[in-house]
Design an enzyme around this catalytic site. Structure first.
Site, PDB file in Angstrom:
ATOM      1  N   ASP A  46       0.853  -1.190   0.009  1.00  0.00           N
ATOM      2  CA  ASP A  46       0.059   0.010  -0.006  1.00  0.00           C
ATOM      3  C   ASP A  46       1.112   1.038   0.051  1.00  0.00           C
ATOM      4  O   ASP A  46       1.966   1.160   0.858  1.00  0.00           O
ATOM      5  CB  ASP A  46      -0.859  -0.097   1.316  1.00  0.00           C
ATOM      6  CG  ASP A  46      -1.760   1.177   1.358  1.00  0.00           C
ATOM      7  OD1 ASP A  46      -2.890   1.383   0.545  1.00  0.00           O
ATOM      8  OD2 ASP A  46      -1.424   2.048   1.776  1.00  0.00           O
ATOM      9  N   TYR A  51       2.672  10.272   0.527  1.00  0.00           N
ATOM     10  CA  TYR A  51       4.040   9.880   1.419  1.00  0.00           C
ATOM     11  C   TYR A  51       5.246  10.521   0.757  1.00  0.00           C
ATOM     12  O   TYR A  51       5.746   9.815  -0.399  1.00  0.00           O
ATOM     13  CB  TYR A  51       4.117   8.306   1.147  1.00  0.00           C
ATOM     14  CG  TYR A  51       2.736   7.774   1.874  1.00  0.00           C
ATOM     15  CD1 TYR A  51       2.060   8.471   2.931  1.00  0.00           C
ATOM     16  CD2 TYR A  51       2.388   6.425   1.540  1.00  0.00           C
ATOM     17  CE1 TYR A  51       1.000   7.977   3.421  1.00  0.00           C
ATOM     18  CE2 TYR A  51       1.251   5.793   2.234  1.00  0.00           C
ATOM     19  CZ  TYR A  51       0.503   6.646   3.155  1.00  0.00           C
ATOM     20  OH  TYR A  51      -0.627   5.875   3.642  1.00  0.00           O
ATOM     21  N   LYS A  77      -3.702   5.758  -3.196  1.00  0.00           N
ATOM     22  CA  LYS A  77      -4.694   6.873  -2.688  1.00  0.00           C
ATOM     23  C   LYS A  77      -4.926   7.981  -3.598  1.00  0.00           C
ATOM     24  O   LYS A  77      -3.871   8.229  -4.323  1.00  0.00           O
ATOM     25  CB  LYS A  77      -4.239   7.136  -1.229  1.00  0.00           C
ATOM     26  CG  LYS A  77      -4.015   5.871  -0.406  1.00  0.00           C
ATOM     27  CD  LYS A  77      -3.785   6.225   1.079  1.00  0.00           C
ATOM     28  CE  LYS A  77      -3.502   4.814   1.877  1.00  0.00           C
ATOM     29  NZ  LYS A  77      -2.256   4.380   1.371  1.00  0.00           N
TER      30      LYS A  77
END
Length: 336
Positions: A46, A51, A77
Site C-alpha cells: 500500500d 507519502y 490513494k
C-alpha cells in the site's frame, strides 16, 4: 469485489515510512527493505502520493516493476496531486505537522474532485511503473487534516472521487475502492450513504492495542453488517508499540508511555514480543482483512513475520483483559 477476497495474505506492507517520514532514508535502504518484504512472502503493498510527495510510490515502483504484475496486489490513494512546483517552506499538515519534511520538495494539491482523482491515478501509475491498480483508497478526508472543514472535503470526495472510483470499478479498471483515513467518522458517514458503495476501508491507528474503543462502538458493527472489511494501518500506533517514541505521528505523551510500559511488562511476563500482541490483536476482529505495518529497515520485516506467527498463550489475552488494557468488547485471539 470484497477487499478480503483480493488480498493474498493477512500481512501487507505500508510504505508511508519510505516517503522519508520522520527521517531521510537512503534509497538503497528503502530498496533493501522492500526486497526483504518480498523475500518474506509479502504480496500486498500500500502506498500514496502523499507519502513524501510521490517518493514512496517511486521507490515502490522501482522494486515492483521488476516483479510479475499478477503476483502482487497494489493499492494507492487519491486526494493529493503532486505538482512540479517546489515548496519554499515546510508544509503544514494540520495535526500531522511536518510529517514528510524530508520527502520530495514538490508541492501537493489537496483535492478530491473528479478531475483531480483521475489526474492523481494517472500520476500514480507512472510513478509505480505499472499499467493498473488493484485498490484505490480515498485519502484523509477527515478532521485530523481539515478540522471543521472536513465535511466540506468529504462532500467534495462524495461527488468527485467516490463516483470516479465507482465507475472505474464497474469498468474493471480497478478491482475495489474505499476510504483510507485516520478517523472513524468519515467511514461511518460513507457506510450510511445509499450510494456509492465502498468495498472496504483502510483505518490507520484506530484499531490498535492503544486505541480501539471508538471503532468498536459504531464503525465496526456497521462494517460487519454491510460486509465491508477493514485493512488496519499503523498497527504499532506510529511506532510506540514497536520500540519507537512516536504516537499519532508525534512524540508520545506520558500517559501513552505509561500504558505501553504496562503492555510490555505483560508481554515479558508471558515471554512474547509486543509486536506479536499488537499484530494479533488487530487481526482478531472479524472485520479485519489484513494489517500493513510499515518499516524502513530490512530487519524489521523478519520481526513482523515472526510476530504474526508467534504462539501467544491464551493466558496473555486473559491477563490483558483482566488488567483493563483492552476494551471488554474487543475480540481477542482464541476468544479469550
Amino acid at each position: 469485489m470484497g477487499i478480503r477476497s483480493l488480498l493474498p495474505g493477512r500481512l501487507g506492507f505500508g510504505t508511508a515510512p519510505l516517503g522519508n517520514m520522520f527521517r531521510a532514508i537512503p534509497d538503497d535502504e528503502a530498496r533493501a527493505t522492500l526486497e526483504a518484504a518480498w523475500d518474506h512472502g509479502v504480496r500486498y503493498f500500500d502506498t500514496a502520493p502523499f507519502y513524501g510527495s510521490g517518493l514512496a510510490e517511486e521507490r515502490l515502483g522501482q522494486v515492483l516493476s521488476a516483479k510479475p504484475r499478477d503476483s502482487y496486489v497494489l493499492s494507492t490513494k487519491v486526494g493529493r496531486v503532486v505538482l512540479d512546483e517546489h515548496e519554499s517552506t515546510t508544509p503544514d499538515f494540520g495535526e500531522k505537522g511536518g510529517l514528510f519534511e524530508h520527502g520530495n520538495p514538490n508541492k501537493l494539491l489537496h483535492e478530491w474532485t473528479a478531475d483531480a482523482t483521475e489526474r492523481s491515478i494517472e500520476q500514480s501509475l507512472k510513478r509505480l511503473g505499472t499499467d493498473r491498480l488493484d485498490i484505490v483508497w480515498v485519502h484523509d478526508i477527515a478532521q485530523d487534516f481539515h478540522g471543521d472543514q472536513w465535511i466540506q472535503k468529504f462532500e467534495e470526495a462524495r461527488t468527485g472521487a467516490f463516483r470516479v472510483l465507482s465507475r472505474l470499478r464497474e469498468e474493471g479498471v480497478i478491482k475495489a475502492w474505499g476510504l483510507g483515513v485516520n478517523k472513524t467518522e468519515p467511514v461511518e458517514l460513507t457506510l450510511a450513504l445509499d450510494e456509492p458503495r465502498p468495498d472496504g476501508f483502510l483505518l490507520a491507528g484506530r484499531y490498535t492495542l492503544l486505541d480501539h474503543e471508538h471503532a468498536l462502538t459504531r464503525l465496526l458493527p456497521m462494517a460487519q453488517e454491510q460486509g465491508v472489511d477493514m485493512v488496519v494501518g499503523g498497527p504499532y500506533s506510529s511506532g510506540i508499540l514497536a520500540g519507537g517514541t512516536h504516537f499519532e505521528y508525534q512524540e508520545a505523551p506520558p500517559a501513552v508511555i505509561e500504558r505501553v510500559g504496562r503492555l510490555k511488562a505483560l508481554t515479558e511476563k508471558h515471554g512474547i514480543g509486543i509486536k506479536s500482541a499488537a499484530l494479533q490483536f488487530s487481526l482478531a476482529h472479524p472485520a479485519t482483512a489484513a494489517v500493513i505495518p510499515g518499516a524502513t529497515r530490512p530487519g524489521r520485516i523478519a520481526e513482523d513475520t515472526a510476530a504474526l506467527a508467534e504462539q501467544t498463550p491464551a493466558a496473555f489475552w486473559s491477563d490483558l483483559r483482566a488488567e483493563g488494557l483492552v476494551s471488554p468488547a474487543a475480540p481477542l485471539p482464541g476468544n479469550a
